[in-house]
Scaffold this motif. Structure first.
Motif, short mmCIF file in Angstrom:
data_model
loop_
_atom_site.label_atom_id
_atom_site.label_comp_id
_atom_site.label_asym_id
_atom_site.label_seq_id
_atom_site.Cartn_x
_atom_site.Cartn_y
_atom_site.Cartn_z
N LYS A 30 40.48 6.57 97.20
CA LYS A 30 39.78 5.24 96.90
C LYS A 30 38.32 5.24 96.90
N ASN A 31 37.80 6.07 97.74
CA ASN A 31 36.31 6.17 97.95
C ASN A 31 35.40 6.65 96.60
N ASN A 32 36.39 7.24 95.94
CA ASN A 32 35.81 7.68 94.75
C ASN A 32 34.28 8.09 94.57
N ASN A 33 34.07 9.18 95.59
CA ASN A 33 32.78 9.57 95.93
C ASN A 33 31.93 10.23 94.50
N ARG A 34 32.69 10.67 93.71
CA ARG A 34 31.96 11.34 92.47
C ARG A 34 31.83 10.19 91.52
N GLY A 35 32.29 9.12 91.77
CA GLY A 35 32.30 8.07 90.73
C GLY A 35 32.96 8.24 89.32
N VAL A 36 33.99 8.84 89.45
CA VAL A 36 34.95 9.02 88.20
C VAL A 36 35.63 8.22 87.84
N GLY A 37 36.08 8.25 86.81
CA GLY A 37 37.04 7.06 86.13
C GLY A 37 36.08 5.96 85.36
N ARG A 38 37.17 4.91 85.03
CA ARG A 38 36.49 3.90 84.33
C ARG A 38 35.62 3.22 85.00
N LYS A 39 34.51 2.91 84.26
CA LYS A 39 33.36 2.30 84.89
C LYS A 39 33.53 0.62 85.01
N LYS A 40 33.23 -0.06 86.25
CA LYS A 40 33.75 -1.44 86.37
C LYS A 40 32.74 -2.22 85.19
N ALA A 41 33.32 -3.49 84.74
CA ALA A 41 32.80 -4.20 83.81
C ALA A 41 31.72 -4.89 84.53
N PHE A 42 30.59 -5.37 83.74
CA PHE A 42 29.65 -6.23 84.52
C PHE A 42 29.86 -7.82 84.29
N THR A 43 29.59 -8.52 85.05
CA THR A 43 29.79 -10.10 84.81
C THR A 43 28.35 -10.41 83.77
N SER A 44 28.58 -11.71 83.25
CA SER A 44 27.60 -12.40 82.29
C SER A 44 26.31 -12.34 83.14
N GLU A 45 26.29 -12.87 84.54
CA GLU A 45 25.26 -13.01 85.28
C GLU A 45 24.36 -11.78 85.45
N GLN A 46 25.21 -10.62 85.68
CA GLN A 46 24.74 -9.41 85.98
C GLN A 46 24.12 -8.94 84.53
N ILE A 47 24.50 -9.17 83.56
CA ILE A 47 23.99 -8.67 82.13
C ILE A 47 22.71 -9.46 82.19
N GLU A 52 16.82 -9.36 82.22
CA GLU A 52 15.50 -9.85 82.94
C GLU A 52 14.78 -8.60 83.40
N MET A 53 15.58 -7.80 83.96
CA MET A 53 14.62 -6.63 84.37
C MET A 53 14.07 -5.82 83.48
N GLN A 54 14.68 -5.56 82.26
CA GLN A 54 14.32 -5.03 81.15
C GLN A 54 12.86 -5.74 80.70
N ALA A 55 13.13 -7.02 80.60
CA ALA A 55 11.77 -7.87 80.06
C ALA A 55 10.81 -7.36 81.02
N GLN A 56 10.96 -7.30 82.20
CA GLN A 56 10.01 -6.90 83.24
C GLN A 56 9.34 -5.65 83.07
N ASN A 57 9.90 -4.65 82.06
CA ASN A 57 9.58 -3.31 81.92
C ASN A 57 9.90 -2.39 82.86
N ILE A 58 11.06 -2.74 83.37
CA ILE A 58 11.77 -1.89 84.54
C ILE A 58 12.72 -0.98 83.70
N GLU A 65 20.29 2.66 88.43
CA GLU A 65 20.35 2.73 90.20
C GLU A 65 20.55 1.43 90.89
N HIS A 66 19.90 0.40 90.30
CA HIS A 66 20.19 -0.84 90.97
C HIS A 66 21.62 -1.47 90.81
N PHE A 67 22.42 -1.28 89.84
CA PHE A 67 23.60 -1.41 89.65
C PHE A 67 24.75 -0.54 89.84
#
Length: 191
Positions: A30-47, A52-58, A65-67
């Motif tokens: 359950k911990n999935n330390n290696r991060g294997v498997g299907r990646k979680k889908a992001f919400t529209s707010e997260q997208i 916004e982060m991209q527009a700030q040249n991040i 890393e943030h997500f």
């Protein structure tokens, strides 16, 4: 070397009971330390936050890393779709950063741009936010070798092009100019 697995399990997990070992294994899975498997889908707010982060040249790496995901996943979420009948997308780059995205509709001879930087020296059209088809053709010509170049025919032959056509030239050369760190990346709409 003979290994006594019962003793090893008892030493590592404190038990040799199969059911208890299964419970321990399920907690680890359950911990999935290696991060294997299907990646979680992001919400529209997260997208939207990613954009916004991209527009700030991040960088996409910092956004990833943030997500808590990979740069490739972030890239998929930030990829701009084609609009309407635009058959080509050109990313005008400075080193590894997109400065201007140009959507090209050859049939109707129109373009749509999105500037990704405030630095007008790195934008494809500088301060011009609404370039015309003529502006686009001038931009392409500026990213090519001179039409009056003496060895033009041999250069065209080396590029595999029959005639002096700026769009074909920049597709082959990526719009690179000697001593300049700007270039073009081409993408085509699926038919």
């Amino acid at each position: 070397m003979n290994v006594n697995y019962k003793e090893l399990c008892n030493e590592l997990f404190g038990t040799t009971d199969v059911e208890q070992l299964k419970k321990i294994a399920s907690k680890v899975n359950k911990n999935n330390n290696r991060g294997v498997g299907r990646k979680k889908a992001f919400t529209s707010e997260q997208i939207n936050e990613m954009r916004e982060m991209q527009a700030q040249n991040i960088s996409q790496q910092k956004i990833a890393e943030h997500f808590g995901t990979s740069r490739q996943t972030i890239s998929k979420y930030l990829r701009e779709p084609f609009y309407d009948k635009y058959g080509m997308r050109i990313d005008f780059m400075y080193k590894t950063s997109v400065c201007t995205t140009i959507f090209v509709d050859f049939w109707n001879e129109k373009i749509k741009i999105t500037n990704k930087t405030d630095d007008i020296l790195h934008r494809a059209f500088g301060v011009n936010e609404n370039p015309t088809w003529d502006d686009f053709n001038e931009f392409l010509a500026d990213r090519c070798f001179s039409k009056s170049r003496g060895d033009k025919k041999s250069v065209l032959r080396a590029l595999g092009i029959d005639s002096y056509d700026p769009i074909q030239i920049v597709e082959q050369t990526k719009g690179k100019i000697y001593g300049d760190s700007q270039w073009m990346r081409f993408k085509y709409a699926a038919n």
